[in-house]
Design a protein around this motif. Structure first.
Motif, PDB file in Angstrom:
ATOM      1  N   VAL A 172       0.814  -1.217   0.000  1.00  0.00           N
ATOM      2  CA  VAL A 172       0.000   0.000   0.000  1.00  0.00           C
ATOM      3  C   VAL A 172       0.849   1.271   0.000  1.00  0.00           C
ATOM      4  O   VAL A 172       1.996   1.281   0.450  1.00  0.00           O
ATOM      5  CB  VAL A 172      -0.956   0.042   1.218  1.00  0.00           C
ATOM      6  CG1 VAL A 172      -1.913  -1.130   1.202  1.00  0.00           C
ATOM      7  CG2 VAL A 172      -0.193   0.111   2.539  1.00  0.00           C
ATOM      8  N   ASP A 187      -4.850   4.015   3.209  1.00  0.00           N
ATOM      9  CA  ASP A 187      -3.939   3.038   2.624  1.00  0.00           C
ATOM     10  C   ASP A 187      -4.501   2.660   1.256  1.00  0.00           C
ATOM     11  O   ASP A 187      -5.623   2.121   1.161  1.00  0.00           O
ATOM     12  CB  ASP A 187      -3.821   1.799   3.506  1.00  0.00           C
ATOM     13  CG  ASP A 187      -2.974   2.052   4.746  1.00  0.00           C
ATOM     14  OD1 ASP A 187      -2.278   3.082   4.783  1.00  0.00           O
ATOM     15  OD2 ASP A 187      -3.036   1.214   5.677  1.00  0.00           O
ATOM     16  N   ASP A 189      -4.152   0.593  -2.338  1.00  0.00           N
ATOM     17  CA  ASP A 189      -3.529  -0.565  -2.979  1.00  0.00           C
ATOM     18  C   ASP A 189      -2.585  -0.095  -4.078  1.00  0.00           C
ATOM     19  O   ASP A 189      -2.966   0.712  -4.930  1.00  0.00           O
ATOM     20  CB  ASP A 189      -4.609  -1.475  -3.556  1.00  0.00           C
ATOM     21  CG  ASP A 189      -4.049  -2.754  -4.138  1.00  0.00           C
ATOM     22  OD1 ASP A 189      -3.588  -2.721  -5.306  1.00  0.00           O
ATOM     23  OD2 ASP A 189      -4.057  -3.775  -3.443  1.00  0.00           O
TER      24      ASP A 189
END
Length: 264
Positions: A172, A187, A189
């Motif tokens: 992340v 966070d 991806d």
């Protein structure tokens, strides 16, 4: 001319000092944070694009979510409820949690309408500043990352994401946003740029987001899990999410408390 120029310079110095103070506080609270606001905002912009773009993420007027809530409460154990959330911009919200459908004989319905909030528990109505604050924030930030991208102006990157049991740090990007004095971390991806976790309330609340599905042109998380103080407290599994459904304003007026009479 010199006097005028001197007056114009002072606010810039004040702003510079303020920014330094904010960044110092963020570093102390969240570890090493970079003040590359442009880079942080660009990452958040990619998240909004992955969700469906600013126009799609913000352009809806109503939303109805239906699914199941699992609630974990100390002393009560694990409870289940049918949950329906009605949202009508800019300031109407109803969250219906029917625990009687499963294993506990009660229901809870939260209302927020025009800045006023109340809670119906079985046949009793309650009000508290906490409900007003939390439901008001829920409505203000209902567009998720798109809200923070368009309404906030302080962004930063946390390059050294600490490991924990909820999200793999190496997977992340962590972006921070300051909203009305509160710091929120996302966070994202690294492959999809979709938000997988939101951290808020002085890092005490962690909200995990997954099972994204394209709905009305918007990627929506159908599985939402909430931890507070490191403890699992709630989990939502949405069965359906619908945008721009017609909603009668009357449902947001149900059980509204009578105005309190002012003492004479």
């Amino acid at each position: 001319m010199r006097k005028r120029r001197k007056k114009l310079d002072l606010p810039k110095k004040a702003v510079s000092v303020s920014v330094c103070i904010i960044m110092a506080a963020l570093i102390a609270q969240f570890g090493h944070a970079t003040d590359e606001s442009g880079d942080a905002k660009e990452l958040l912009s990619k998240a909004v694009k992955a969700i469906g773009g600013e126009k799609k993420a913000c352009g809806w007027t109503t939303r109805v979510d239906k699914g199941k809530l699992t609630s974990i409460r100390p002393g009560w154990g694990t409870l289940h409820a049918n949950c329906t959330q009605h949202i009508k911009k800019p300031d109407k919200l109803k969250i219906d949690q029917d625990f009687s459908a499963y294993d506990h004989p009660f229901f809870m319905v939260y209302y927020y309408n025009g800045g006023e909030a109340w809670l119906m528990v079985n046949l009793g109505v309650r009000q508290h500043p906490y409900y007003t604050k939390q439901l008001g924030k829920h409505m203000r930030t209902i567009d998720g990352p798109a809200y923070y991208l368009t309404e906030c102006d302080t962004f930063f990157i946390v390059p050294d994401v600490p490991e924990d049991s909820l999200v793999t740090a190496a997977d992340v990007h962590r972006v921070g946003v300051v909203d009305n004095g509160d710091t929120v971390l996302f966070d994202l991806d690294k492959k999809t740029f979709l938000p997988v976790r939101r951290i808020e309330e002085n890092r005490t609340t962690h909200v995990l987001l997954d099972d994204y599905r394209k709905t009305g042109g918007v990627n929506m998380p159908y599985h939402v899990t909430m931890y507070q103080g490191g403890i699992l407290v709630a989990e939502y599994h949405w069965d359906e999410i619908k945008f721009n459904e017609k909603i009668d304003d009357a449902i947001f007026e149900e059980h509204r408390p009578e105005p309190k009479e002012s003492p004479e």
